[in-house]
Design a protein around this motif. Structure first.
Motif, PDB file in Angstrom:
ATOM      1  N   SER A 723       0.838  -1.208   0.000  1.00 47.14           N
ATOM      2  CA  SER A 723       0.000   0.000   0.000  1.00 47.14           C
ATOM      3  C   SER A 723       0.866   1.247   0.000  1.00 47.14           C
ATOM      4  N   VAL A 724       0.262   2.315  -0.493  1.00 50.86           N
ATOM      5  CA  VAL A 724       0.895   3.632  -0.489  1.00 50.86           C
ATOM      6  C   VAL A 724       0.129   4.517   0.484  1.00 50.86           C
ATOM      7  N   ILE A 725       0.870   5.146   1.386  1.00 51.66           N
ATOM      8  CA  ILE A 725       0.287   6.027   2.400  1.00 51.66           C
ATOM      9  C   ILE A 725       0.649   7.464   2.045  1.00 51.66           C
ATOM     10  N   ALA A 726      -0.351   8.298   1.860  1.00 55.30           N
ATOM     11  CA  ALA A 726      -0.103   9.716   1.592  1.00 55.30           C
ATOM     12  C   ALA A 726       0.289  10.410   2.882  1.00 55.30           C
ATOM     13  N   MET A 727       1.234  11.343   2.754  1.00 56.94           N
ATOM     14  CA  MET A 727       1.718  12.096   3.905  1.00 56.94           C
ATOM     15  C   MET A 727       1.679  13.581   3.569  1.00 56.94           C
ATOM     16  N   GLY A 728       2.009  14.410   4.564  1.00 56.91           N
ATOM     17  CA  GLY A 728       2.138  15.837   4.322  1.00 56.91           C
ATOM     18  C   GLY A 728       0.903  16.453   3.699  1.00 56.91           C
ATOM     19  N   ARG A 729       1.113  17.406   2.791  1.00 58.21           N
ATOM     20  CA  ARG A 729      -0.007  18.096   2.152  1.00 58.21           C
ATOM     21  C   ARG A 729      -0.817  17.141   1.281  1.00 58.21           C
ATOM     22  N   PHE A 730      -0.174  16.113   0.765  1.00 58.82           N
ATOM     23  CA  PHE A 730      -0.903  15.105   0.002  1.00 58.82           C
ATOM     24  C   PHE A 730      -1.868  14.363   0.924  1.00 58.82           C
ATOM     25  N   GLY A 731      -1.370  13.949   2.078  1.00 58.81           N
ATOM     26  CA  GLY A 731      -2.240  13.270   3.033  1.00 58.81           C
ATOM     27  C   GLY A 731      -3.362  14.162   3.518  1.00 58.81           C
ATOM     28  N   GLY A 732      -3.087  15.461   3.614  1.00 56.68           N
ATOM     29  CA  GLY A 732      -4.111  16.401   4.042  1.00 56.68           C
ATOM     30  C   GLY A 732      -5.042  16.843   2.942  1.00 56.68           C
ATOM     31  N   SER A 739       3.162  20.979  -6.220  1.00 55.54           N
ATOM     32  CA  SER A 739       3.475  20.278  -4.967  1.00 55.54           C
ATOM     33  C   SER A 739       4.012  18.877  -5.235  1.00 55.54           C
ATOM     34  N   ASP A 740       4.980  18.448  -4.406  1.00 58.06           N
ATOM     35  CA  ASP A 740       5.380  17.049  -4.412  1.00 58.06           C
ATOM     36  C   ASP A 740       4.287  16.217  -3.747  1.00 58.06           C
ATOM     37  N   ALA A 741       4.341  14.911  -3.973  1.00 55.78           N
ATOM     38  CA  ALA A 741       3.431  13.990  -3.291  1.00 55.78           C
ATOM     39  C   ALA A 741       4.238  13.226  -2.250  1.00 55.78           C
ATOM     40  N   ASP A 742       4.083  13.628  -0.971  1.00 56.79           N
ATOM     41  CA  ASP A 742       4.769  12.925   0.111  1.00 56.79           C
ATOM     42  C   ASP A 742       4.073  11.595   0.371  1.00 56.79           C
ATOM     43  N   VAL A 743       4.869  10.526   0.453  1.00 56.84           N
ATOM     44  CA  VAL A 743       4.279   9.186   0.613  1.00 56.84           C
ATOM     45  C   VAL A 743       5.147   8.323   1.529  1.00 56.84           C
ATOM     46  N   GLU A 813       8.305  12.022  14.034  1.00 58.54           N
ATOM     47  CA  GLU A 813       7.727  10.928  13.266  1.00 58.54           C
ATOM     48  C   GLU A 813       6.271  10.705  13.656  1.00 58.54           C
ATOM     49  N   ALA A 814       5.966  10.874  14.926  1.00 62.60           N
ATOM     50  CA  ALA A 814       4.551  10.824  15.341  1.00 62.60           C
ATOM     51  C   ALA A 814       3.798  12.006  14.750  1.00 62.60           C
ATOM     52  N   GLN A 815       4.460  13.145  14.735  1.00 57.64           N
ATOM     53  CA  GLN A 815       3.851  14.340  14.156  1.00 57.64           C
ATOM     54  C   GLN A 815       3.562  14.137  12.667  1.00 57.64           C
ATOM     55  N   ALA A 816       4.502  13.532  11.942  1.00 54.98           N
ATOM     56  CA  ALA A 816       4.313  13.307  10.501  1.00 54.98           C
ATOM     57  C   ALA A 816       3.104  12.430  10.238  1.00 54.98           C
ATOM     58  N   LEU A 817       2.842  11.498  11.144  1.00 54.89           N
ATOM     59  CA  LEU A 817       1.715  10.584  10.943  1.00 54.89           C
ATOM     60  C   LEU A 817       0.364  11.275  11.063  1.00 54.89           C
ATOM     61  N   LEU A 818       0.335  12.491  11.582  1.00 48.79           N
ATOM     62  CA  LEU A 818      -0.941  13.191  11.726  1.00 48.79           C
ATOM     63  C   LEU A 818      -1.625  13.401  10.386  1.00 48.79           C
ATOM     64  N   ARG A 819      -0.848  13.423   9.298  1.00 51.06           N
ATOM     65  CA  ARG A 819      -1.472  13.610   7.981  1.00 51.06           C
ATOM     66  C   ARG A 819      -1.356  12.351   7.120  1.00 51.06           C
ATOM     67  N   ALA A 820      -1.095  11.216   7.781  1.00 45.86           N
ATOM     68  CA  ALA A 820      -1.019   9.957   7.037  1.00 45.86           C
ATOM     69  C   ALA A 820      -2.417   9.504   6.625  1.00 45.86           C
ATOM     70  N   ARG A 821      -2.520   9.042   5.387  1.00 45.90           N
ATOM     71  CA  ARG A 821      -3.824   8.611   4.849  1.00 45.90           C
ATOM     72  C   ARG A 821      -3.558   7.628   3.719  1.00 45.90           C
ATOM     73  N   GLY A 822      -4.169   6.451   3.781  1.00 38.30           N
ATOM     74  CA  GLY A 822      -3.967   5.453   2.737  1.00 38.30           C
ATOM     75  C   GLY A 822      -4.618   5.867   1.433  1.00 38.30           C
ATOM     76  N   VAL A 823      -3.886   5.704   0.318  1.00 40.00           N
ATOM     77  CA  VAL A 823      -4.428   6.141  -0.978  1.00 40.00           C
ATOM     78  C   VAL A 823      -4.386   5.068  -2.052  1.00 40.00           C
ATOM     79  N   ALA A 824      -3.579   4.030  -1.883  1.00 43.76           N
ATOM     80  CA  ALA A 824      -3.486   3.043  -2.966  1.00 43.76           C
ATOM     81  C   ALA A 824      -3.034   1.705  -2.394  1.00 43.76           C
ATOM     82  N   GLY A 825      -3.475   0.646  -3.046  1.00 41.12           N
ATOM     83  CA  GLY A 825      -3.052  -0.685  -2.659  1.00 41.12           C
ATOM     84  C   GLY A 825      -4.091  -1.415  -1.822  1.00 41.12           C
TER      85      GLY A 825
END
Length: 1000
Positions: A723-732, A739-743, A813-825
Motif C-alpha cells: 500500500s501507499v500512504i499519503a503524507m504531508g499536504r498530500f495526506g491532508g 506540490s510534491d506527493a509525500d508518501v 515521526e509521530a507528528q508526521a503521521l498526523l497527515r497519514a492517509r492510505g491512498v493506494a493498494g
C-alpha cells in the motif's frame, strides 16, 4: 481436381492481375494444402497486391517454412490484406518475413492506422530493453533485435501506405513517420552504443559507465530526415554534436568527452549500417558535417559554431535549413539548432549567394550518368531536386526578413510561400501535387526490393506493377506518361522561379531596407503594454494573413483580442500562445465557431493564455481543451469515480505498462490543465483546487500501482499486500500546483518469504517512481517523511513499522503521521496501518520532553532549511506566519488533544484548526488569523506556479510578477504593492498568534 479440369478457372486470376497463370494455379493449390484453407478463399485480398504473382510466390515460400503464421493471418482480414499488399509490393518484405515468420503475427491491425512517433520510439527502445539511455546488453544480438523491430514497424507504415485509398495524399504523413522511425532507430542504436562503449559488450569496456552517462551526444537530422520527408530506404544524413556539463568537462576533460562521444557516434552508425546477421537498415551519412569526410566526426557546439562563422560555404547553410534534433541529448541538440538558425537565415545576404545555389543545382544535374537521366526521379531535370531547390532558394532569400516562411518541410514551405505571396497559388498547387506524385513513385520503387534507388523502372512488367502500386494509372504506359508530364511541368515552373532576377535583387538589399515600415502599429502595441511589439506584429500577421476562412475570422477577432491580451498579465506570451494554439486548431470548425460566436470563450482564452505560462505550455499539447471554455461545467474538476473509471479503462486497452502509463500521464496532464484553467477563471475555489489536485494524484498513483504490480509481482507471490500512504499536504488533501506527493510505502508478506517480500516491495517502489515520472508536469513521490527520514528503508512491513514506532519513534515521526492517509493498494493493509498510526499520532498523553523536542525542531527548521539569501518574510512555506507555522501549531494541538477530541482526528489542517477552535483550545480570532495566513500562502504558492510555469516557494520581488500573481488572485491591475502588503501583514498577525500559542 487438376487445373485442366477447371475450365475457365484462369480468367479470374487474370482479372485479379496475375500474369503467370499456370504457376499461380499450382501455388494456390499448394498454399491451400499448407495452411488448410479453402483455395478460393485465399484470393479475397489478392486485388490489394501490386504484383499478385510475386505475393503468391512469397506466401507459398513462407508457408513452406512455417505455415502457422500464414494460417493465422488468413483468419484475420486486416492482416491478410496487409500481407498480400506488402508481399505484392516488396520482395524485400518477402525476404524479411521468410527470415522471421513470426513477424507476420504483428500485422493484426496493420493498414488501419500509422504507428505514432511515440509508439515508434517506445517500440524500438523496448526491443533493446533500454533503461536510462543504456541497452540491457551491447552484443550484436541487440542490433539484430533493433533491426527486426524496425522492419516490423516499417511493415506497419508500408501496409498503411499501400492500402490507403489515395496514397498520393498520404505521402507527407508517411514520410514523416519514416523520419520518426529513423530517429527512433538512431536513439535505440545510441542506447546500444552506450552499453558497448561502457563495457556492456563482450570484453573489457572502453570507458567508465559514469563518464559515458555524463557525455552528451546530440544527433541532428539533416536533409529529408530533418524535414520529416524521409524515403523507405534512403541515406539518413546526420551531424553529431558532442558535449558534457561543466562538471563533466572539468572532471575528465573536453577531449575525453569528445573521444567518448565519437566512439558513441561510430557505434551508433554501426548498429544501423554495419554488416550483421540481419541486413543493415540504411546508411548513416555524416558527410554534411563541417569539412565533410575530412572533418572530425564529432565536434562540440562551440567548434561547430566557430567553423560556421569562419569557413562554411553557402551550400552548408542551405543544408542546415532542414536541421532538426532526432536523437540523443535534446538540450544540446536544441542549443545547436538555436545557435545555427540565425546563421541559416542570414546566409542569403552573402555575396553571390543566389548564383552559388543556382550553380550547385546545375552541377548536380551534370553529374548524372547520361543513361540514367530519363529515369532519374530525384536528381534529373523535372525531378524532386528541382522542386526542393526552388523552394529552398525562395525561403532563404525571402526568409531574410520574413520568419513566416522558415519551414523545414518542402510542402510546409510551399504553403507558407503561397500564403505570404512569394509564389502564385497555381504554381504552388502544381508543385505540391507534382512533389507528392514524384515522392510516391520514389517510395514504390524503393519498396520493391527495400533498397535505395531513385530510378524509374524501364521494363514493361515493372511499370505495370508500379502503376498498380501507386494507383496513379491503370497501365505501365499510363504511369510512364504521367511521369513525363510531371517532369515537364516541374521543369517549367522550376526555371521560371529558380532563375527569377528578383531573387538576386532581394538578396542584395541592405538589411534596413528588407522590412516594411510598421512604425505606427509598433508604437501602438508598445503603448498598450506589449514588451516586444515587433514580435507581436509577426504573430498578428501570421494569424490574419490570407484569404482563408480562418484568417477572415481572426482579422475580425484580433482587434478585440489584442486589447484583451494587453489587459492581461503577459500580453506577449498570451499572443504567442494563442498563435500556437490557432496553428493547431485554427482549421477546425468548432474552434473557429467558438471564437466567433461564444459570448465569453475568446475573452477567457485570452485571459488564461496571458495570465499563465503553466496553462499556455499545457494547452499547446492538449489543444482540444480550448473547447472547455465554451462550457463552464467542463472547467469543473471531474469526480474521483469518473477518473478512476477512465484510468481502469485505459489499462484494459493497453497491454504494456509503458503504454498504459503514457495514457495515464496524458489523463493527469489533462486534468491538471482543467483545474488550472478553472482556478484562473474563478470557477473553482482554493479548497476545490486542492481537493481536485489531490484526487488526480491519487488516481495516478493507484493506476500506476495496478500497472506495475502486474509487471513486478509474479503469480506465486500474489499474496503479498502493498500500500501507499499519503503524507504531508498530500495526506491532508491540500496539494497545490507544483506540490510534491509525500508518501510512505508499507507491505505485508502474507506467507511470502520475508526477504522476498521486502525485495518485491522495493521493486514496486522503484517501478512506481519510474513510471510516475512526467517531464512535462512533474510528479515526484517524496518518501522523506518515512521513519528515519532519508536514512530509513524505502519500504517496511507493517510489523516493522509497529516495532519501530513502539521502540524508537521520535516526536517528529509521530507528528508526521498526523497527515497519514492510505491512498493506494491493499484496503485491509491500509486499515491496519491506520490503526497503528492512530495509536502513535493520537497518544493519551504527550510528555513534556516530546513537546520541547517538537519546538526545538521547528526552530531548527526555520534557521536551517530556509534557502540561503532568501528573505524569510517572503518564504511562503517556511517563513514567519506562513504555511509551516500554521501546520506545526495545529499538529502540536492534535498531538496534545486529538485523543480526547475526536473531531481533531483529521488530516486536514484547516479542519483540525476549526475543531480545536470548537473545542475551546484556541480563540476564534486566533483561528481566523491562522486560517487566513494558511489560505493566502497556499493561494500565492499555486499562483506563483501558474504564472511562471515553475514551482517556487518564494514571493517574488519583481513587481511585474507580483502584479501577475495578484491578477490570478483577482486583485485589480497594478496591485503588486497591495499583494505584498496583504501577505506580509497577514503573516505578521499569524506569527504573533503562533508564537503565543506554540512557544507560550
Amino acid at each position: 481436381m487438376s487445373a485442366s479440369d477447371r475450365p475457365g478457372s484462369l480468367t479470374p486470376l487474370a482479372r485479379l492481375g496475375f500474369s503467370r497463370l499456370t504457376e499461380a494455379e499450382a501455388l494456390l493449390d499448394e498454399l491451400a494444402a499448407l495452411i488448410d484453407a479453402p483455395r478460393d478463399a485465399l484470393l479475397d485480398a489478392a486485388a490489394d497486391a501490386a504484383d499478385p504473382d510475386e505475393a503468391l510466390h512469397a506466401l507459398a515460400r513462407l508457408a513452406r517454412r512455417d505455415p502457422a503464421p500464414v494460417r493465422r493471418a488468413r483468419e484475420r482480414p486486416a492482416a491478410w490484406r496487409a500481407l498480400w499488399a506488402l508481399l505484392g509490393a516488396s520482395t524485400g518484405f518477402g525476404d524479411f518475413f521468410f527470415r522471421h515468420p513470426a513477424e507476420v503475427d504483428q500485422l493484426a491491425d496493420a493498414g488501419e492506422r500509422l504507428p505514432t512517433p511515440e509508439e515508434l520510439r517506445s517500440e524500438l527502445l523496448a526491443s533493446i530493453d533500454a533503461v536510462d539511455g543504456f541497452a540491457a546488453e551491447g552484443g550484436e544480438s541487440a542490433w539484430v533485435a533493433l533491426r527486426v523491430r524496425y522492419r516490423r514497424m516499417l511493415a506497419r507504415i508500408a501496409a498503411y501506405d499501400l492500402l490507403s485509398p489515395s496514397p498520393v495524399d498520404e505521402v507527407a504523413v508517411v514520410s514523416a513517420r519514416l523520419a520518426d522511425a529513423a530517429g527512433a532507430a538512431l536513439e535505440a542504436s545510441l542506447a546500444v552504443a552506450r552499453t558497448r562503449v561502457s563495457g556492456g559488450a563482450v570484453g573489457a569496456g572502453l570507458f567508465p559507465r559514469d563518464q559515458v552517462a555524463r557525455t552528451k551526444l546530440a544527433i541532428i537530422g539533416m536533409g529529408k530526415t530533418g524535414a520529416r520527408e524521409l524515403n523507405y530506404v534512403s541515406d539518413v544524413d546526420v551531424i553529431f554534436v558532442g558535449g558534457g556539463d561543466d562538471d563533466a568537462i572539468e572532471e575528465f576533460g573536453e577531449s575525453r568527452v569528445v573521444d567518448i562521444a565519437t566512439r558513441l557516434a561510430v557505434q551508433t552508425m554501426r548498429g544501423i549500417s554495419g554488416v550483421e546477421i540481419e541486413p543493415p537498415l540504411w546508411e548513416v551519412d555524416a558527410n554534411l558535417r563541417p569539412e565533410g569526410k575530412q572533418g572530425a566526426l564529432v565536434r562540440t557546439l562551440d567548434s561547430h559554431l566557430a567553423y560556421y562563422d569562419r569557413w562554411a560555404k553557402s551550400w552548408e547553410f542551405q543544408a542546415l535549413l532542414k536541421a532538426r534534433p532526432v536523437a540523443g541529448d535534446d538540450g544540446l541538440a536544441q542549443a545547436y539548432i538555436e545557435a545555427v538558425q540565425p546563421k541559416v537565415w542570414t546566409s542569403a545576404a552573402r555575396e553571390n549567394f543566389v548564383d552559388s545555389v543556382q550553380r550547385m543545382r546545375e552541377r548536380v544535374t551534370e553529374h548524372i550518368p547520361p543513361a540514367d537521366v530519363p529515369y532519374q526521379l530525384k536528381l534529373g531535370p523535372g525531378g524532386i531536386r528541382d522542386i526542393e531547390f526552388t523552394v529552398q532558394l525562395l525561403q532563404l532569400v525571402h526568409g531574410l526578413s520574413d520568419d513566416r516562411i522558415r519551414q523545414r518541410g518542402t510542402l510546409e514551405a510551399l504553403d507558407a510561400l503561397v500564403a505570404e505571396g512569394y509564389i502564385g497559388r497555381a504554381e504552388a498547387s502544381a508543385f505540391s501535387q507534382d512533389y507528392r506524385v514524384l515522392r510516391l513513385l520514389e517510395h514504390r520503387v524503393q519498396l520493391r526490393q527495400l533498397r535505395r534507388t531513385h530510378l524509374m523502372p524501364s521494363r514493361p512488367e515493372e511499370l505495370r506493377v508500379l502503376a498498380r502500386a501507386t494507383g496513379l494509372a491503370d497501365t505501365g504506359d499510363g504511369v510512364w506518361q504521367l511521369w513525363e508530364s510531371v517532369k515537364r511541368e516541374v521543369r517549367d515552373i522550376h526555371v521560371r522561379l529558380f532563375y527569377r532576377p528578383l531573387l538576386s535583387a532581394v538578396a542584395a538589399l541592405p538589411a534596413d531596407e528588407r522590412v516594411l515600415s510598421t512604425a505606427q502599429a509598433h508604437d501602438r502595441l508598445a503603448a498598450i503594454g506589449f514588451a516586444d511589439p515587433a514580435g507581436a506584429l509577426r504573430h498578428i500577421a501570421a494569424l490574419t494573413t490570407g484569404l482563408s476562412r480562418k484568417a477572415t475570422i481572426q482579422r475580425h477577432l484580433m482587434p478585440v483580442m489584442i486589447r484583451w491580451f494587453a489587459d492581461g498579465v503577459d500580453p506577449d506570451y498570451g499572443l504567442l500562445a494563442f498563435r500556437r494554439l490557432s496553428e493547431r486548431l485554427g482549421d477546425t470548425h468548432w474552434f473557429l465557431r467558438m471564437l466567433r460566436d461564444s459570448s465569453g470563450a475568446a475573452e477567457s482564452l485570452s485571459r488564461v493564455l496571458s495570465g499563465s505560462r503553466y496553462v499556455g505550455e499545457l494547452i499547446e499539447w492538449i489543444p482540444e481543451s480550448a473547447a472547455w471554455l465554451d462550457d463552464p461545467e467542463l472547467l469543473r474538476p471531474r469526480s474521483g469515480v469518473a477518473l478512476q473509471q477512465e484510468a481502469r479503462a485505459i489499462q484494459t486497452r493497453h497491454e504494456t505498462v509503458v503504454d498504459a502509463m503514457r495514457a495515464v500521464r496524458a489523463l493527469r496532464r489533462r486534468e491538471q490543465l482543467r483545474i488550472a484553467m478553472g482556478a484562473i477563471l474563478g470557477s473553482v475555489t482554493i479548497e476545490e483546487v486542492a481537493d481536485a489536485l489531490t484526487t488526480i494524484t491519487e488516481v495516478t498513483i493507484q493506476a500506476t500501482l495496478r500497472a506495475v504490480r502486474r509487471e513486478v509481482v509474479p503469480p506465486e507471490d500474489a499474496a503479498l499486500d502493498f500500500s501507499v500512504i499519503a503524507m504531508g499536504r498530500f495526506g491532508g488533501a491540500e496539494l497545490g500546483f507544483g506540490s510534491d506527493a509525500d508518501v510512505m510505502y508499507v507491505y505485508r508478506p502474507n506467507g511470502v518469504d520475508p526477504q522476498r517480500a521486502h525485495e518485491l516491495a522495493l521493486k514496486l517502489v522503484a517501478a512506481l517512481r519510474n513510471h510516475s515520472e512526467d517531464h512535462r508536469v512533474p510528479l515526484e513521490l517524496d518518501a522523506d517523511l518515512r521513519p528515519e527520514g532519508r536514512n530509513g528503508p524505502l519500504a517496511r512491513s507493517l510489523e516493522a513499522y509497529e516495532e519501530y514506532y513502539r521502540r524508537w519513534a521520535l516526536s517528529w515521526e509521530a507528528q508526521a503521521l498526523l497527515r497519514a492517509r492510505g491512498v493506494a493498494g491493499s484496503v485491509k493493509l491500509i486499515g491496519d496501518f491506520m490503526e497503528l498510526a492512530d495509536r502513535v499520532r493520537y497518544p493519551q498523553v504527550v510528555d513534556l520532553a516530546a513537546t520541547r523536542e517538537i519546538k526545538r525542531i521547528k526552530a531548527r527548521v526555520e534557521s536551517e532549511r530556509l534557502p540561503q539569501g532568501v528573505d524569510p518574510s517572503r518564504h511562503l512555506k517556511l517563513g514567519p506566519g506562513s504555511l509551516s507555522d500554521v501546520e506545526w501549531l495545529v499538529q502540536l494541538l492534535q498531538l496534545q488533544h486529538a485523543h480526547a477530541v475526536p473531531e481533531m482526528r483529521t488530516t486536514s489542517t484547516l479542519g483540525a484548526l476549526r475543531a480545536a477552535e470548537s473545542a475551546g483550545l484556541i480563540p476564534a480570532s486566533a483561528a481566523d488569523r491562522l486560517s487566513d495566513a494558511w489560505r493566502l500562502a497556499s493561494r500565492l504558492r499555486s499562483a506563483n506556479t501558474l504564472l511562471s510555469g515553475q514551482t517556487s516557494d518564494v514571493l517574488p520581488v519583481d513587481r511585474k510578477k507580483l502584479d501577475g500573481i495578484g491578477r490570478l488572485l483577482e486583485y485589480p491591475p497594478r496591485s503588486a504593492t497591495q499583494v505584498e502588503e496583504d501577505y506580509l501583514g497577514t503573516t505578521r498577525r499569524a506569527r504573533r498568534v503562533f508564537e503565543k500559542l506554540f512557544y507560550g
